[in-house]
Design a protein around this motif. Structure first.
Motif, mmCIF file in Angstrom:
data_model
loop_
_atom_site.group_PDB
_atom_site.id
_atom_site.type_symbol
_atom_site.label_atom_id
_atom_site.label_comp_id
_atom_site.label_asym_id
_atom_site.label_seq_id
_atom_site.Cartn_x
_atom_site.Cartn_y
_atom_site.Cartn_z
ATOM 1 N N PRO A 320 51.314 -26.549 2.066
ATOM 2 C CA PRO A 320 52.654 -27.141 1.546
ATOM 3 C C PRO A 320 53.047 -28.670 2.312
ATOM 4 O O PRO A 320 53.283 -29.401 1.764
ATOM 5 C CB PRO A 320 53.482 -25.797 2.093
ATOM 6 N N GLU A 321 52.744 -28.657 3.534
ATOM 7 C CA GLU A 321 53.035 -29.902 4.214
ATOM 8 C C GLU A 321 51.901 -30.964 3.860
ATOM 9 O O GLU A 321 52.665 -32.381 3.522
ATOM 10 C CB GLU A 321 52.609 -29.784 5.744
ATOM 11 N N ALA A 324 53.602 -31.717 0.420
ATOM 12 C CA ALA A 324 54.779 -32.642 0.615
ATOM 13 C C ALA A 324 54.583 -33.980 0.909
ATOM 14 O O ALA A 324 55.246 -35.061 0.479
ATOM 15 C CB ALA A 324 55.768 -31.911 1.674
ATOM 16 N N HIS A 325 53.822 -34.185 2.043
ATOM 17 C CA HIS A 325 53.525 -35.680 2.489
ATOM 18 C C HIS A 325 52.867 -36.452 1.230
ATOM 19 O O HIS A 325 53.213 -37.541 1.219
ATOM 20 C CB HIS A 325 52.513 -35.519 3.608
ATOM 21 N N VAL A 356 56.901 -25.281 -0.602
ATOM 22 C CA VAL A 356 56.827 -26.914 -0.639
ATOM 23 C C VAL A 356 58.059 -27.793 -0.662
ATOM 24 O O VAL A 356 58.247 -28.499 0.125
ATOM 25 C CB VAL A 356 55.934 -27.250 -1.864
ATOM 26 N N LEU A 357 58.983 -27.323 -1.529
ATOM 27 C CA LEU A 357 60.212 -28.202 -1.798
ATOM 28 C C LEU A 357 61.097 -28.300 -0.612
ATOM 29 O O LEU A 357 61.612 -29.293 -0.106
ATOM 30 C CB LEU A 357 61.207 -27.576 -2.802
ATOM 31 N N ILE A 359 60.067 -28.611 2.560
ATOM 32 C CA ILE A 359 59.431 -29.611 3.125
ATOM 33 C C ILE A 359 59.550 -31.068 2.675
ATOM 34 O O ILE A 359 59.734 -31.924 3.436
ATOM 35 C CB ILE A 359 57.909 -29.337 3.557
ATOM 36 N N VAL A 360 59.467 -31.269 1.193
ATOM 37 C CA VAL A 360 59.922 -32.456 0.699
ATOM 38 C C VAL A 360 61.195 -33.048 1.089
ATOM 39 O O VAL A 360 61.467 -33.983 1.446
ATOM 40 C CB VAL A 360 59.484 -32.068 -1.004
ATOM 41 N N ARG A 361 62.275 -32.007 0.873
ATOM 42 C CA ARG A 361 63.570 -32.304 1.237
ATOM 43 C C ARG A 361 63.827 -32.793 2.800
ATOM 44 O O ARG A 361 64.499 -33.894 3.115
ATOM 45 C CB ARG A 361 64.625 -31.181 0.907
ATOM 46 N N GLU A 364 62.290 -36.167 2.962
ATOM 47 C CA GLU A 364 63.174 -37.471 2.278
ATOM 48 C C GLU A 364 64.203 -37.541 3.374
ATOM 49 O O GLU A 364 64.787 -38.745 3.635
ATOM 50 C CB GLU A 364 63.529 -36.637 1.069
#
Length: 371
Positions: A320-321, A324-325, A356-357, A359-361, A364
């Motif tokens: 997931p990391e 996301a990166h 995943v989401l 980590i994306v947030r 950001e």
């Protein structure tokens, strides 16, 4: 609509609706995915709860390349929208197989039913048999895009004018007042119009008329190059900042990178070779018909073609990391949306929202704090 050069706006996420049998990879690997309505309604509700903004229903009319059965895109999109509360739906359609006034009426009504959640993806077409076997003429590459551009201009005119007028080479309107118009959404002049491509014709059309430009999977540099080209055209036509960008990606997330790459390797090792090679021959022929011989899939290898829209090339495979990166790397190049495909849709959509989401947030938020 305006672009997002500063990266202040959160990434948006769409998923491919599996309204076509065979899943989203041309492989004999097990795919716990079903093309039926009940499965897709459950999937849409899961997607809505797991951070997805859009659902794109693909368009196929006949069996081809591992896809034996297909549900029509506008009808299943409407069914999905009516079964959800916030999810926007995107129905892919072909100019040449739709009369634009009829489609405009259908979309306006659907947009009213869903309170502004119905969008269209105008597909210029690559599969000749879908046209000729239905008795419709097959146009050359440049003419297909000219027709699509007229189609979009026609939709905009009929949706926004009380005395719609349009005179083109393919379509005409004469003092037409469509009622009801699409649902009134503050700040939105009409339902969102998506289109996709890679060729010079597609980039020009995207810059001149589209709200959203979809791109096949590619490297960050390859995506950035397309965005620059479309932005340049948009600027020339007074639309600087009005085109937004989505990229296709096939997501395989696992606890370790080795496990995720093992799944990708198994998908490719179990590819339906005959179907993949047939698909590759058809799409490359379509691209070669472009005037400058540049089109979608022109540099795709066998492994890329196992996923219809080069989704493996985007590199959303790993932990997931890592995923996301990778997504943030594309966002920095100008991407606003990821159109995602999965092996096991319901399970993987939930995995995305859970693992995943968030980590994306977080990433950001960190980047926004630096601005």
């Amino acid at each position: 609509m305006t672009s997002n050069p500063s990266g202040r706006e959160p990434l948006k996420f769409a998923y491919w609706v599996p309204n076509v049998s065979g899943g989203l990879v041309v492989s004999k690997i097990e795919q716990r995915t079903d093309w039926g309505l009940d499965y897709n309604i459950e999937l849409a509700r899961l997607a809505e709860r797991n951070g997805f903004d859009y659902a794109l229903s693909q368009v196929r009319y006949i069996a081809s390349y591992g896809a034996a059965y297909q549900h029509e895109s506008t009808s299943i999109s409407l069914a999905i929208a009516l079964a959800t509360e916030r999810l926007k739906v995107i129905a892919a359609i072909h100019p040449g197989l739709w009369q634009p006034g009829v489609l405009a009426k259908l979309v306006a009504s659907s947009d009213q039913y869903t309170k502004g959640r119905f969008c269209v993806n105008v597909v210029s077409g690559w599969f000749k048999d879908e046209f000729t076997k239905l008795g419709e003429p097959w146009l050359e590459h440049g003419d297909r895009y000219r027709r699509s551009e007229e189609f979009i201009r026609y939709l905009r005119e009929i949706w926004t004018s009380e005395h719609a007028e349009f005179n083109g080479d393919f379509y005409r309107l004469h003092d037409f007042d469509l009622k009801p118009k699409p649902y009134d959404v503050p700040g939105r002049p009409h339902p969102e119009i998506f289109m996709g491509g890679n060729s010079t014709d597609a980039r020009g059309m995207g810059g001149r008329v589209s709200d959203w430009y979809f791109m096949n999977g590619n490297t960050p540099d390859g995506i950035a190059e397309q965005i620059r080209d479309v932005d340049d055209v948009a600027a020339v036509h007074g639309r600087a900042g009005h085109v937004r960008y989505g990229v296709n990606g096939f997501l395989i997330g696992r606890e370790t990178e080795a496990e995720a790459r093992g799944v990708l390797r198994e998908i490719i090792d179990k590819a339906d070779r005959e179907a993949v090679e047939g698909f590759g021959a058809a799409v490359k022929q379509a691209g070669q018909s472009a005037g400058d011989k540049v089109g979608m899939w022109q540099d795709s290898e066998f492994a890329d073609l196992v996923q219809y829209n080069d989704g493996f090339r985007t590199g959303l495979v790993g932990t997931p990391e890592q995923i996301a990166h990778r997504m943030l790397e594309y966002k920095r190049r100008g991407v606003h949306l990821f159109l995602l495909g999965f092996l096991h849709f319901q399970e993987d959509v939930q995995y995305f929202g859970r693992e995943v989401l968030p980590i994306v947030r977080e990433l950001e938020a960190v980047e926004l704090a630096r601005v």
